[in-house]
Design a protein around this motif. Structure first.
Motif, PDB file in Angstrom:
ATOM      1  N   PHE B  15       0.887  -1.168   0.000  1.00 15.43           N
ATOM      2  CA  PHE B  15       0.000   0.000   0.000  1.00 15.43           C
ATOM      3  C   PHE B  15       0.915   1.205   0.000  1.00 15.43           C
ATOM      4  O   PHE B  15       1.516   1.519   1.031  1.00 15.43           O
ATOM      5  CB  PHE B  15      -0.896   0.015   1.225  1.00 15.43           C
ATOM      6  N   VAL B  20       3.112  -4.841   2.544  1.00 13.97           N
ATOM      7  CA  VAL B  20       2.359  -5.612   3.531  1.00 13.97           C
ATOM      8  C   VAL B  20       2.575  -7.107   3.336  1.00 13.97           C
ATOM      9  O   VAL B  20       2.633  -7.863   4.296  1.00 13.97           O
ATOM     10  CB  VAL B  20       0.862  -5.249   3.441  1.00 13.97           C
ATOM     11  N   ASP B  39       0.379 -12.396  13.966  1.00 13.95           N
ATOM     12  CA  ASP B  39       0.094 -11.297  14.875  1.00 13.95           C
ATOM     13  C   ASP B  39      -0.793 -10.251  14.203  1.00 13.95           C
ATOM     14  O   ASP B  39      -0.970 -10.272  12.985  1.00 13.95           O
ATOM     15  CB  ASP B  39       1.415 -10.647  15.315  1.00 13.95           C
ATOM     16  N   ASN B  40      -1.313  -9.322  14.999  1.00 13.88           N
ATOM     17  CA  ASN B  40      -2.067  -8.210  14.410  1.00 13.88           C
ATOM     18  C   ASN B  40      -1.188  -7.461  13.431  1.00 13.88           C
ATOM     19  O   ASN B  40      -0.052  -7.145  13.737  1.00 13.88           O
ATOM     20  CB  ASN B  40      -2.513  -7.241  15.503  1.00 13.88           C
ATOM     21  N   GLY B  41      -1.712  -7.190  12.256  1.00  9.65           N
ATOM     22  CA  GLY B  41      -0.934  -6.448  11.275  1.00  9.65           C
ATOM     23  C   GLY B  41       0.020  -7.302  10.470  1.00  9.65           C
ATOM     24  O   GLY B  41       0.778  -6.775   9.656  1.00  9.65           O
ATOM     25  N   ALA B  42      -0.016  -8.630  10.661  1.00  9.05           N
ATOM     26  CA  ALA B  42       0.893  -9.500   9.915  1.00  9.05           C
ATOM     27  C   ALA B  42       0.535  -9.545   8.437  1.00  9.05           C
ATOM     28  O   ALA B  42       1.373  -9.862   7.595  1.00  9.05           O
ATOM     29  CB  ALA B  42       0.870 -10.906  10.506  1.00  9.05           C
ATOM     30  N   GLY B  43      -0.714  -9.233   8.114  1.00 13.75           N
ATOM     31  CA  GLY B  43      -1.125  -9.213   6.714  1.00 13.75           C
ATOM     32  C   GLY B  43      -2.136 -10.291   6.356  1.00 13.75           C
ATOM     33  O   GLY B  43      -2.386 -10.539   5.180  1.00 13.75           O
ATOM     34  N   LYS B  44      -2.747 -10.906   7.364  1.00 18.20           N
ATOM     35  CA  LYS B  44      -3.698 -11.985   7.100  1.00 18.20           C
ATOM     36  C   LYS B  44      -4.897 -11.484   6.291  1.00 18.20           C
ATOM     37  O   LYS B  44      -5.256 -12.064   5.266  1.00 18.20           O
ATOM     38  CB  LYS B  44      -4.189 -12.594   8.421  1.00 18.20           C
ATOM     39  N   SER B  45      -5.496 -10.392   6.769  1.00 19.66           N
ATOM     40  CA  SER B  45      -6.681  -9.877   6.068  1.00 19.66           C
ATOM     41  C   SER B  45      -6.321  -9.426   4.662  1.00 19.66           C
ATOM     42  O   SER B  45      -7.098  -9.607   3.716  1.00 19.66           O
ATOM     43  CB  SER B  45      -7.290  -8.713   6.851  1.00 19.66           C
ATOM     44  N   THR B  46      -5.130  -8.845   4.525  1.00 22.18           N
ATOM     45  CA  THR B  46      -4.713  -8.390   3.204  1.00 22.18           C
ATOM     46  C   THR B  46      -4.540  -9.577   2.261  1.00 22.18           C
ATOM     47  O   THR B  46      -4.978  -9.534   1.104  1.00 22.18           O
ATOM     48  CB  THR B  46      -3.392  -7.603   3.315  1.00 22.18           C
ATOM     49  N   TYR B  55      -8.311  -6.658  -3.444  1.00 23.62           N
ATOM     50  CA  TYR B  55      -7.113  -5.913  -3.849  1.00 23.62           C
ATOM     51  C   TYR B  55      -6.401  -6.724  -4.919  1.00 23.62           C
ATOM     52  O   TYR B  55      -6.277  -7.930  -4.785  1.00 23.62           O
ATOM     53  CB  TYR B  55      -6.118  -5.764  -2.682  1.00 23.62           C
TER      54      TYR B  55
HETATM   55  N1  ADP Z   1      -6.040  -0.415   2.704  1.00 29.49           N
HETATM   56  C1  ADP Z   1      -4.855  -0.302   3.348  1.00 29.49           C
HETATM   57  N2  ADP Z   1      -4.056   0.766   3.125  1.00 29.49           N
HETATM   58  C2  ADP Z   1      -2.871   0.884   3.755  1.00 29.49           C
HETATM   59  N3  ADP Z   1      -2.391  -0.002   4.626  1.00 29.49           N
HETATM   60  C3  ADP Z   1      -3.124  -1.091   4.895  1.00 29.49           C
HETATM   61  C4  ADP Z   1      -4.399  -1.294   4.275  1.00 29.49           C
HETATM   62  N4  ADP Z   1      -4.899  -2.471   4.731  1.00 29.49           N
HETATM   63  C5  ADP Z   1      -3.996  -2.963   5.586  1.00 29.49           C
HETATM   64  N5  ADP Z   1      -2.923  -2.152   5.696  1.00 29.49           N
HETATM   65  C6  ADP Z   1      -1.753  -2.385   6.527  1.00 29.49           C
HETATM   66  O1  ADP Z   1      -1.266  -3.653   6.217  1.00 29.49           O
HETATM   67  C7  ADP Z   1      -0.827  -4.324   7.378  1.00 29.49           C
HETATM   68  C8  ADP Z   1      -1.506  -5.669   7.487  1.00 29.49           C
HETATM   69  O2  ADP Z   1      -2.865  -5.483   7.806  1.00 29.49           O
HETATM   70  P1  ADP Z   1      -3.909  -6.673   7.875  1.00 29.49           P
HETATM   71  O3  ADP Z   1      -3.819  -7.469   6.629  1.00 29.49           O
HETATM   72  O4  ADP Z   1      -5.229  -6.114   8.217  1.00 29.49           O
HETATM   73  O5  ADP Z   1      -3.346  -7.515   9.097  1.00 29.49           O
HETATM   74  P2  ADP Z   1      -4.028  -8.660   9.955  1.00 29.49           P
HETATM   75  O6  ADP Z   1      -5.330  -8.992   9.356  1.00 29.49           O
HETATM   76  O7  ADP Z   1      -3.044  -9.786   9.881  1.00 29.49           O
HETATM   77  O8  ADP Z   1      -4.147  -8.150  11.353  1.00 29.49           O
HETATM   78  C9  ADP Z   1      -1.097  -3.404   8.553  1.00 29.49           C
HETATM   79  O9  ADP Z   1       0.088  -2.759   8.899  1.00 29.49           O
HETATM   80  C10 ADP Z   1      -2.088  -2.427   7.997  1.00 29.49           C
HETATM   81  O10 ADP Z   1      -1.915  -1.159   8.605  1.00 29.49           O
END
Ligand code: ADP
Ligand code: MG
Lengths: 421, 256
Positions: B15, B20, B39-46, B55
């Motif tokens: 991003f 990420v 961990d939180n922010g590891a990138g799972k949701s992404t 995306y």
């Molecule tokens: N749309 C976005 N724009 C910018 N940064 C993003 C966006 N979505 C997620 N991030 C960043 O990507 C990293 C991974 O986020 P995320 O995938 O939500 O982690 P998880 O689900 O593992 O907790 C985080 O640092 C978050 O701030």
């Protein structure tokens, strides 16, 4: 893409489906009461408003409660209701179109120039006016959905711009009269009494038939059906309302023995057809469902694969096209187009119509019928205060207060709905 | 082991200046629950959103059943049988359960919405998932509890002929009983031959239902192992430091 649905668990279990809502008629009424208290008031405020206003104005001025004034009310409501119907689409998305009033003025000017200055037949003028509306809507929708400018700003700019366009089209403010019989008849002629009765019967029968077919289809599938009393109440209620309205409008309104004045105004079936059309689009088509979805949760709609931009642009196109129809009605009513057509408080009235009828300013909630009910409330205020002889000053203040009241009801129902979940 | 249903190779996603996901490889097999932890922010949701076409990934390969495919939007993902239950539930509050379950894929007869068919299918799906908590499928979603919403979202995913169902922290907001129900549901989906990816923070949940565990650490895939081959503490170590004994990322040097 795969359109097949399969049940991943083929356990062969029979699914118990309740045959109808339990609790009978009382349960239904209790449910309704709960919904109202939960903030989902539907048409209730508008209907109550109509009743209260009728009583007040009838007491203050007996001439308010006459067939002649009833016919007046319906014709006066025409442009506001139609522009309000279009605004419902934009409001459903949580957007606003401040330019709808002057868009109707631009389209009316196009109509008048083609008919009066160039002598084209009425259908060419009407088509050109509506096409102008569609082009305006495409432009607004593009700027909002693709360029990403907030609709408030886009349409505020258009509000100013179109005001200039109307002046330019009308050569800095000349008044163009409209003499075409077909256009004039819209807001100034009435249907023969028998035709009025026939249309009313058709409408009630059509409504009854769709209700019965729907219920039969659901029963065949084993889905819950409405209580027959509820269906009967709806059909009979509609029949009584429509019947009374047609009977009153078919009374002789002329005080002069030499000519007769009676019948349902032509504008009524015009608005009726638009109401049916857009209600069908919103409630029975995927496009309509997607409008609600985009208004309720744009991201969810996008993830569901809905072409969100296209939906948003379409809403602006429908709004501006309906503004064009409203402009045509306004031209018919005034028998002319001037720089003020669609100006002053037309837009405010149209937005107020939708909101008073129950359409939410926050998006996701609303019906086309709202614009009709709310438009009647607004027109009743204008018309009644005119008869009572109150000045414009009071009219403006009263209309503003009513709009605020409606918006408060809207905000209040949202809070109630949020609290009850 | 046969061909994985889904295989990702070398996925990168940034991003703006923030990278990420780095060179992520990921495999999912049919009939299995693959837990995705980190961990939180590891990138799972992404990662999940890249799989679901929300995306576009910057680079990398996306294979379904061994064949390269292109997924540019949610429709593409759905056409390959991929359904995602997002963490931020993608439901419209102003629509009812049936309308939400069929959103974007409405059943029609001609141009008219076929409401009875949709209502019937929705009811059957909910019943087959043993959902008894919703009063009526014509209830607005705004009136549902968190657990009920989760159930609707899962039902929406399995309603379609899906091959892969991905659940992003489905139990995070639920109570004990509802969590148990959802986990049972997850297991049954896999036992019925679907590939399931479960994102969860709860190690007990992960060890209770998963066949494999994939661990993301700061946007990189630290390890992907059989659940039976690792212990709780190894997984926790992999999540927090990216390494555990011989498992995990080799050296920190390149990333630092
Ligand atoms: N749309 C976005 N724009 C910018 N940064 C993003 C966006 N979505 C997620 N991030 C960043 O990507 C990293 C991974 O986020 P995320 O995938 O939500 O982690 P998880 O689900 O593992 O907790 C985080 O640092 C978050 O701030
Ligand atoms: Mg997450």
């Amino acid at each position: 893409m795969s359109a097949t649905t399969t049940n991943p668990f083929k356990t062969g279990q029979k699914i118990a489906v309740p045959a109808k809502d339990d609790g009978g008629l009382w349960g239904y009424l209790r449910n309704y009461g709960q919904r109202v208290r939960g903030g989902d008031m539907g048409a209730l405020p508008a209907v109550l408003g109509l009743i209260v206003l009728s009583i007040i104005f009838s007491v203050a001025r007996p001439s308010f409660f006459t067939p002649a004034n009833f016919a007046n009310l319906l014709t006066q409501a025409g442009p506001i209701v139609v522009i309000g119907m279009g605004l419902v689409f934009v409001l459903l998305l949580g957007e606003i179109d401040l330019s709808a009033g002057f868009a109707s003025g631009v389209c009316a000017a196009v109509l008048a120039i083609l008919l009066t200055t160039h002598g084209y037949p009425w259908y060419v003028g009407v088509a050109a006016a509506i096409v102008t509306g569609v082009v305006i809507g495409l432009l607004l929708g593009f700027l909002v959905a693709k360029v990403g400018i907030p609709s408030f700003v886009v349409t505020l700019a258009a509000f100013l711009g179109f005001q200039g366009v109307v002046l330019w089209l009308l050569d800095e403010g000349t008044n163009i009269s409209v003499r075409n019989d077909v256009i004039i008849s819209l807001e100034n002629e009435y249907m023969p009494p028998l035709v009025g009765w026939a249309l009313a019967a058709l409408m009630v029968l059509g409504f009854a038939a769709t209700q019965l077919i729907q219920q039969r289809n659901r029963r065949r599938r084993g889905l819950p059906v409405l209580l027959w009393q509820v269906v009967a109440f709806r059909v009979v209620g509609l029949a009584v309302l429509v019947g009374i309205a047609v009977a009153v409008l078919n009374e002789e309104r002329s005080r002069n023995a030499l000519f007769s004045l009676k019948g349902v105004p032509i504008v009524v079936p015009v608005v009726g057809v638009l109401l049916l059309l857009w209600t069908f689009v919103l409630r029975r088509t995927a496009f309509g469902r997607h409008i609600y979805a985009v208004g309720g949760n744009r991201e969810a709609a996008r993830r569901a694969g809905i072409a969100v931009d296209r939906i948003r642009i379409s809403a602006f196109v429908i709004c501006s096209a309906m503004a064009a129809v409203g402009g045509i009605l306004a031209a018919s009513m005034a028998r002319s187009v001037d720089p003020n057509t669609g100006g002053s408080n037309v837009l405010l009235y149209a937005v107020a119509a939708a909101v008073i009828g129950g359409t939410s300013l926050f998006g996701g909630k609303g019906r086309v019928l709202d614009a009709v009910l709310g438009g009647l409330v607004i027109t009743m205020i204008i018309n009644g205060m005119g008869l009572v002889g109150w000045s414009s000053a009071y009219k403006y203040v009263a209309t503003g207060i009513v709009l605020l009241l409606a918006a408060s009801v809207d905000a209040f129902s949202r809070r109630r709905a949020a609290a009850s979940s | 082991m046969g061909t994985p249903l889904l295989e990702l190779r070398g996925i990168n996603k940034s991003f703006g200046p923030v990278q990420v996901l780095r060179d992520v490889a990921f495999q999912v097999h049919p009939g299995e629950v693959t837990a995705l932890v980190g961990d939180n922010g590891a990138g799972k949701s992404t990662l999940v959103k890249c799989i679901g076409g929300i995306y576009p990934s910057d680079s990398g390969e996306y294979l379904m059943e061994g064949k390269p495919v292109h997924v540019h939007n949610p429709r593409d993902a759905a056409s390959h049988g991929v359904e995602i239950v997002y963490q931020d539930l993608a439901l419209c509050d102003n629509l009812d359960i049936v309308q939400n379950m069929f959103l974007g894929r409405e059943k029609k007869s001609g141009m008219i919405l076929d409401e009875p068919t949709m209502e019937q299918l929705a009811q059957q799906t909910l019943a087959s998932l043993s959902v008894r908590t919703v009063k009526s499928v014509r209830q607005q979603v705004s009136s549902l509890s968190g657990g009920q919403r989760q159930t609707v979202a899962i039902a929406k995913a399995v309603l379609w002929n899906s091959k892969l169902v991905i659940l992003d922290e489905p139990t995070a907001a639920l109570g004990v009983a509802q969590t148990q129900q959802v986990l049972e549901l997850v297991r049954r989906l896999a036992d019925n031959g679907l590939a399931v990816v479960l994102i969860s923070h709860n190690m007990n949940d992960v060890f209770a239902v998963s066949d494999r565990i994939a661990m993301l650490y700061l946007g990189r895939m630290a390890a992907q192992v059989k659940t039976s081959d690792v212990t709780h503490s190894q997984v926790v170590e992999l999540i927090t430091s990216g390494r555990s004994g011989t498992l995990g990322l080799a050296e920190e040097g390149a990333a630092a």
